[in-house]
Design an enzyme around this catalytic site. Sequence first.
Site, mmCIF file in Angstrom:
data_model
loop_
_atom_site.group_PDB
_atom_site.id
_atom_site.type_symbol
_atom_site.label_atom_id
_atom_site.label_comp_id
_atom_site.label_asym_id
_atom_site.label_seq_id
_atom_site.Cartn_x
_atom_site.Cartn_y
_atom_site.Cartn_z
ATOM 1 C CG ASN A 87 -11.824 -7.790 0.026
ATOM 2 O OD1 ASN A 87 -11.641 -8.993 0.208
ATOM 3 N ND2 ASN A 87 -11.078 -7.082 -0.807
ATOM 4 C CE1 TYR A 90 -10.079 -3.911 5.736
ATOM 5 C CE2 TYR A 90 -11.213 -4.138 3.632
ATOM 6 C CZ TYR A 90 -10.093 -4.328 4.422
ATOM 7 O OH TYR A 90 -8.978 -4.945 3.891
ATOM 8 N NE ARG A 146 -7.116 -11.584 -2.323
ATOM 9 C CZ ARG A 146 -7.558 -10.340 -2.210
ATOM 10 N NH1 ARG A 146 -7.815 -9.810 -1.029
ATOM 11 N NH2 ARG A 146 -7.797 -9.625 -3.285
ATOM 12 C CG HIS A 191 -5.004 -5.627 -4.928
ATOM 13 N ND1 HIS A 191 -5.447 -6.524 -3.988
ATOM 14 C CD2 HIS A 191 -5.182 -4.403 -4.372
ATOM 15 C CE1 HIS A 191 -5.865 -5.882 -2.913
ATOM 16 N NE2 HIS A 191 -5.716 -4.582 -3.127
ATOM 17 C CD GLU A 212 -11.490 -3.970 -2.031
ATOM 18 O OE1 GLU A 212 -11.072 -2.830 -2.268
ATOM 19 O OE2 GLU A 212 -11.465 -4.459 -0.892
ATOM 20 C CD GLU A 236 -8.489 -6.719 0.898
ATOM 21 O OE1 GLU A 236 -8.851 -5.638 1.416
ATOM 22 O OE2 GLU A 236 -8.020 -6.798 -0.246
#
Length: 457
Positions: free
Chosen positions: A297, A299, A81, A125, A170, A357
């Site tokens: 994504n 985290y 990606r 992005h 995002e 991600e």
Amino acid sequence: MQVPESISNFPAGFLWGAATAAYQIEGAAGEDGRGESIWDRFSHTPGKVVNGDTGDVACDHYHRWRTDVALMKALNLGAYRFSIAWSRIVPDGRGGVNEAGLTFYERLVDALLAAGITPWATLYHWDLPQPLEDAGGWPNRATADAFAEYANVVSRRLGDRIKHWITLNEPWCSAFLGYWTGEHAPGRTSFADAIHATHGLLLAHGQATTVLRQNVPDARIGIVLNPSQVYPATDSELDRAAAYRQDGFANRWFLDPLYGRGYPTDMLALYGPNVVPEILPTDLEVIAAPTDFLGVNYYSSSFVRDDPQNRPLGVRHGPAPTDEKTAMGWAVYPQGFTDLLVRLARDYPTGPLYVTENGAAYPDEAPINGRVADPLRTSYYARHLAAARAAIDAGAPLQGYFAWSLMDNFEWAFGYTRRFGLIYVDYATQERTIKDSGKWYAGVGGRFFTPRNGGSR
Ligand code: IFM
């Protein structure tokens, strides 16, 4: 660390990949006709990025992409990606097309395909062409039209070989870090501008989705969000209401309109008419253009409590139920990953989910005898893959996973001080070294990949 049993049984055909983004790795900022983006302007503004770092050179991927594709192969990646830099393709944001930019991505994609690695392209992005910011940026609806034009140019040229398209990465970050907190480019600090920007971004996604669908009928098209699993700090009614508001801010504000429900009425009421932009009659239909997958994504998670003083949301972030943190200061909380994937599939008709991600920054040491020992990162990956596997068991239609990141890179306002890579980059020499975590991840792929025609490679 061995690949543990808990992640040894992903479904056949599960896609294993790694991700990057243009401004974070390409460099060559002034080469071959590339125009200025908001991150060029922002990073060159004193005080905005740690150490005054910029993406001018970054990982020099623009010149070293052949080496990087070979490294992807060594990592057993089934998919890569990456993002396309709008300013390389349409240097002024609108109008003239830069042939050299298209050629760069064409070569990269051809090399990926030759290596048996499926390209997944992100159109945006975070690197808006600066002329479009000068004309009002994402709060200006015309920026969405410009994005659709750019999507048209790129997909006409590359749609014969790129079949997996992501419109935006995002949009929460683009809007709120870029236009409200000012931590990211373009560095504006108005909550109303940020909310206007969310609408512009969602319109851009919808318009581009329609263009991509027309130009590439067999494309798989999606958007990448960074939804947050939100937990109330206590079970009190006030904290639970705060968590619901935070969920509205971080998640429902994007997911509801994307899946045809319009903006959540509680958030419209909370923000009020001075903040919410005019929504034209067809806007919601445009935004809800059907997609083929949702990119997630992940985290960390959010733990919040009620705080009426903290406007506009009345929410304060509290301590996580763990002291373990990455170098970003983010709590390591794999359970939130499972909960989030299950929740998304339960509450929205997302279709297939892809983790686009997931990964961690740790303060790696430079290679010693060609080796970078990063056990904390491997442990982070192992626990999050086990959490992803648990989400599948609980019914989430998860079909693939991209590690963030393929290599160390420009971590936005943190410059080069945070390393997320499976590959260590020595920025002085541009030498690449596969970290222990990268070798481990190659083992995950090597053990579980199925043949390309039966799945991921
Ligand atoms: O580096 C970023 C990436 O560009 C977007 N998602 C989060 C990553 C880590 O902060």
